[in-house]
Design an enzyme around this catalytic site. Sequence first.
Site, PDB file in Angstrom:
ATOM      1  N   HIS A   1       3.207  -3.468   6.735  1.00 33.09           N
ATOM      2  CA  HIS A   1       2.021  -2.600   6.622  1.00 33.09           C
ATOM      3  C   HIS A   1       1.893  -1.665   7.812  1.00 33.09           C
ATOM      4  O   HIS A   1       2.441  -1.914   8.877  1.00 33.09           O
ATOM      5  CB  HIS A   1       0.754  -3.455   6.533  1.00 33.09           C
TER       6      HIS A   1
ATOM      7  N   HIS B   1       0.871  -1.173   0.000  1.00 31.62           N
ATOM      8  CA  HIS B   1       0.000   0.000   0.000  1.00 31.62           C
ATOM      9  C   HIS B   1       0.916   1.233   0.000  1.00 31.62           C
ATOM     10  O   HIS B   1       1.704   1.430   0.929  1.00 31.62           O
ATOM     11  CB  HIS B   1      -0.921  -0.004   1.219  1.00 31.62           C
TER      12      HIS B   1
ATOM     13  N   GLU C   1       1.849  -5.626  10.796  1.00 29.75           N
ATOM     14  CA  GLU C   1       0.897  -4.501  10.716  1.00 29.75           C
ATOM     15  C   GLU C   1       1.122  -3.627  11.949  1.00 29.75           C
ATOM     16  O   GLU C   1       0.967  -4.100  13.070  1.00 29.75           O
ATOM     17  CB  GLU C   1      -0.523  -5.071  10.708  1.00 29.75           C
TER      18      GLU C   1
ATOM     19  N   GLU D   1       1.499   3.634   3.049  1.00 29.49           N
ATOM     20  CA  GLU D   1       1.919   3.084   4.342  1.00 29.49           C
ATOM     21  C   GLU D   1       3.442   3.079   4.333  1.00 29.49           C
ATOM     22  O   GLU D   1       4.085   2.210   3.766  1.00 29.49           O
ATOM     23  CB  GLU D   1       1.316   1.691   4.538  1.00 29.49           C
TER      24      GLU D   1
END
Lengths: 321, 321
Positions: free
Chosen positions: B122, B28, B183, B31
């Site tokens: 992430h 992404h 994450e 990010e």
Amino acid sequence: MANRAKKSQMERVSVPPLSSVAICGGTHGNELTGLYIVREMQKKKIEKVGSVSITTIVTNPRASEAGRRYIEMDLNRCFTDVLLSSPITESTPYELRRAQELNAQLGPKGSTDAVDLLIDLHNTTANMGLCLIFYTLDWITLHIYKYIQNKMSSVPVRVIQLEVPISDAYALDSVGKRGFAIEVGPQPNGVLRADIFNMVKEAVDLTLEWLQEFNSGHTFEGGTVEAYTLVKSVDYPRDSAGKITAAIHQDLQDNDFKLLRSGDPIFLTFAGETLKYEGEDLYPYFVNECAYYEKKIAFHLAMKKTYSFPSICAKKDGETA
Amino acid sequence: MANRAKKSQMERVSVPPLSSVAICGGTHGNELTGLYIVREMQKKKIEKVGSVSITTIVTNPRASEAGRRYIEMDLNRCFTDVLLSSPITESTPYELRRAQELNAQLGPKGSTDAVDLLIDLHNTTANMGLCLIFYTLDWITLHIYKYIQNKMSSVPVRVIQLEVPISDAYALDSVGKRGFAIEVGPQPNGVLRADIFNMVKEAVDLTLEWLQEFNSGHTFEGGTVEAYTLVKSVDYPRDSAGKITAAIHQDLQDNDFKLLRSGDPIFLTFAGETLKYEGEDLYPYFVNECAYYEKKIAFHLAMKKTYSFPSICAKKDGETA
């Protein structure tokens, strides 16, 4: 201004009532608080509160729909005299067209037709609490600031002044006879936080409350205010391709308005090296603001100034200043 | 899986050494932590650490350059068997082409050619600390998780399991023989925080350290682990046009992984009404994740499961399991 402030410290100034206010959101389409506050006011058809007529506008509807700061150029950099008077051609960016529309609707900037007070609602990813940002120090604005600051306990409330001639003032709030941005963070772009929504709603409600009291003849006592005035901006360290090579140091991150002294860490390079600040003691703000990476600003630095302001009341019909 | 875990609790399992790791960032493009960690590793030409060969990839370079999550579709939803085998035509979105390229480079998914371990980095705007997210519970992954959790004190470290058949697993990390996403949040999109950069770097370094010790013959003791398993997702209240009519309530905001009970506030409507949760006690996570507004997810809800896992060591040459 400081001289004017000193001269009028003990006086009572009377100013015409303020009958029209514009409350604007979505000037940056990914700063959601203002957007949703304005939409809610429109849904409730709030067009007049007591003696004050209210205009609510989603100022950049296309960017708001797209969830982006802007479509072609930053709308909140379009309100200088030069840009507002530039001819529209086929290649004029969407936001510049929109700026001229907004200037026709809420201004024209610098004219007697302009709205009495223009409030533009913004968010920042920086830990700045709630700030009123404006160009011209003005008794009305300072009184509203003091009123908000005295009544709000949930967040630090501060004032930032940009010392720019009004003709060069590039932000939407410069279009009103008076105006300020309400800038609140930290909130990520594209995210809406209930705590920040409530803060901004409270600040807007308090502003409308102050205007009612002012228009109804209440005298507000004078006082002093501390304002942060922009001195300079600091960019990230970058490589020859312009890519950043460091992040804001964890000791500076989230410490907006905490005095920065020579020798304090400001950046951590991706290789692990700490870079330190060199220069006079100043106050950092907009520390790690998302939108400023492209503007080559890691943080701003301000000095703190104290201004005195006089007692104020609304001028009665037929009264001269 | 729970049965397998119980059966092997007291055994020592031997598994072939892991010789290839892929570390991915920028899946992404907004990010930033993974993107800058991968770029820094590429700058330092880190291609082998001890017994482990390392591939570093900026997986969505166009989105990373644009500072957006994706250009045409979410890359991290492209790695199902169906999408990976779909024919490329002129209208195939950029990210789906890119997914097939990545699958050729790091997989093919489900094949013996796939990289031994795929780590995808992430960020989230939710207050989730550091989470390892994966599909298949696997002894190696659980041991790495325990190793990271025991060594990191700066942040809570948790495990989230998505119970999806591997053919339907849509995330990049499903392409490796083993894989997980790291994450970390809260971090706004488009912003890089030094504290979070340091956390993710530490987790990556600890993973490489564990692999060294494992490959060199060290036995890691078994134990138990608590994992959060997705039960369901909750969307924002919306009006007939699909616009949200409430924000996450301030009592739920930032309280990822704090047990949510029936009657607890979950939303604050823009009109000021508090909406409450009804249902079984579950653990919320991805609370107010920026990218999930468009996916119609205000937060996920999980149950907590405990798994036992066996002692583990690397299989020596010629040894059979």
